[in-house]
Design a protein around this motif. Structure first.
Motif, PDB file in Angstrom:
ATOM      1  N   VAL A   1       3.403  -1.866   3.836  1.00  0.00           N
ATOM      2  CA  VAL A   1       2.636  -0.466   3.894  1.00  0.00           C
ATOM      3  C   VAL A   1       3.896   0.564   3.604  1.00  0.00           C
ATOM      4  O   VAL A   1       4.794   0.343   4.818  1.00  0.00           O
TER       5      VAL A   1
ATOM      6  N   GLU B   1       0.783  -1.113   0.120  1.00  0.00           N
ATOM      7  CA  GLU B   1      -0.086   0.230   0.042  1.00  0.00           C
ATOM      8  C   GLU B   1       0.966   1.023   0.064  1.00  0.00           C
ATOM      9  O   GLU B   1       1.685   1.478   0.994  1.00  0.00           O
TER      10      GLU B   1
ATOM     11  N   GLU C   1       5.795  -3.637   7.877  1.00  0.00           N
ATOM     12  CA  GLU C   1       4.653  -4.358   7.899  1.00  0.00           C
ATOM     13  C   GLU C   1       3.659  -3.826   8.949  1.00  0.00           C
ATOM     14  O   GLU C   1       4.081  -2.977   9.834  1.00  0.00           O
ATOM     15  N   LYS C   2       2.431  -3.934   8.608  1.00  0.00           N
ATOM     16  CA  LYS C   2       1.489  -3.025   9.398  1.00  0.00           C
ATOM     17  C   LYS C   2       1.019  -3.740  10.966  1.00  0.00           C
ATOM     18  O   LYS C   2       1.113  -5.298  10.698  1.00  0.00           O
ATOM     19  N   LYS C   3       1.284  -3.287  11.894  1.00  0.00           N
ATOM     20  CA  LYS C   3       1.176  -3.703  13.242  1.00  0.00           C
ATOM     21  C   LYS C   3      -0.088  -3.997  13.505  1.00  0.00           C
ATOM     22  O   LYS C   3      -0.900  -2.955  13.206  1.00  0.00           O
ATOM     23  N   CYS C   4      -0.642  -4.881  13.946  1.00  0.00           N
ATOM     24  CA  CYS C   4      -1.971  -5.015  14.506  1.00  0.00           C
ATOM     25  C   CYS C   4      -2.327  -5.304  16.088  1.00  0.00           C
ATOM     26  O   CYS C   4      -1.235  -5.679  16.621  1.00  0.00           O
TER      27      CYS C   4
ATOM     28  N   CYS D   1      -3.453  -7.584   8.416  1.00  0.00           N
ATOM     29  CA  CYS D   1      -2.256  -7.716   9.598  1.00  0.00           C
ATOM     30  C   CYS D   1      -1.061  -7.898   8.926  1.00  0.00           C
ATOM     31  O   CYS D   1      -1.240  -9.307   8.400  1.00  0.00           O
TER      32      CYS D   1
ATOM     33  N   ALA E   1      -6.407   2.365   5.810  1.00  0.00           N
ATOM     34  CA  ALA E   1      -5.190   1.862   6.543  1.00  0.00           C
ATOM     35  C   ALA E   1      -5.811   1.031   7.502  1.00  0.00           C
ATOM     36  O   ALA E   1      -5.092  -0.099   7.943  1.00  0.00           O
ATOM     37  N   GLU E   2      -7.048   1.102   8.019  1.00  0.00           N
ATOM     38  CA  GLU E   2      -7.255   0.377   9.219  1.00  0.00           C
ATOM     39  C   GLU E   2      -7.852  -0.884   8.700  1.00  0.00           C
ATOM     40  O   GLU E   2      -7.686  -1.839   9.389  1.00  0.00           O
TER      41      GLU E   2
END
Length: 179
Positions: free
Chosen positions: A167, A97, A176-179, A163, A158-159
């Motif tokens: 990004v 993204e 990496e997107k953190k969740c 996970c 973005a939400e």
């Protein structure tokens, strides 16, 4: 006299002076056999070169999992939607993204599998759909600049990014997107 010659021959044969001639075997094919067999010099040279060139050893699925890499499924799941395929590509870091709100093909960071022509076409379709959405949003809110609309859309989008998805941050670094 004849009996004497026979006796002499029999006596010499019994004493071991007369023996069968040696048979010599030649381990060489005739010219006709060589022509029929052909020449394998090129094949032998390629085989020797291949033996000298190091190549990677394929890893088993268990070894890939130990390294934290999920191998692609052996059987394609035909029930996958385009959104599922896109989430899978983002999760494997093959697609990211971008900070401008568009998807970016990131082949070098791809952790498992590869990006096919179908995947690239899917990324282009999603990006085209996003541009069309932003154009529509601009017609609904004509006083708001397109950059602001994109930024607001990106924050809301973005939400929903999967996970661990790839990004791009505002400073241009990928993570990496953190969740």
């Amino acid at each position: 006299m004849r009996h004497r010659g026979l006796l002499l021959v029999a006596a010499l044969a019994a004493s071991g002076c007369i023996s069968a001639p040696e048979i010599v075997m030649v381990d060489r094919a005739t010219a006709l056999e060589e022509q029929a067999a052909g020449s394998y010099k090129d094949v032998e040279q390629r085989l020797a070169r291949a033996g000298m060139n190091p190549t990677p050893v394929p890893l088993t699925p268990n070894q890939l999992e130990d390294l934290g890499i999920q191998p692609p499924p052996l059987v394609e799941n035909l029930g996958k939607t385009q959104a599922d395929r896109m989430d899978d590509l983002v999760r494997r870091h093959c697609v990211g993204e971008g900070k401008d709100g568009l998807l970016v093909v990131t082949r070098r960071q791809c952790t498992a599998g590869r990006v096919s022509a179908d995947d690239t076409a899917l990324v282009e379709r999603v990006n085209r759909a996003r541009r069309q959405l932003w154009q529509w949003m601009k017609t609904v809110r004509p006083g708001v600049p397109e950059a602001t609309l994109r930024q607001n859309w990106r924050q809301a989008h973005a939400e929903g990014v999967v996970c661990g998805g790839w990004v791009e941050a505002e400073d241009g670094t990928w993570g990496e997107k953190k969740c």
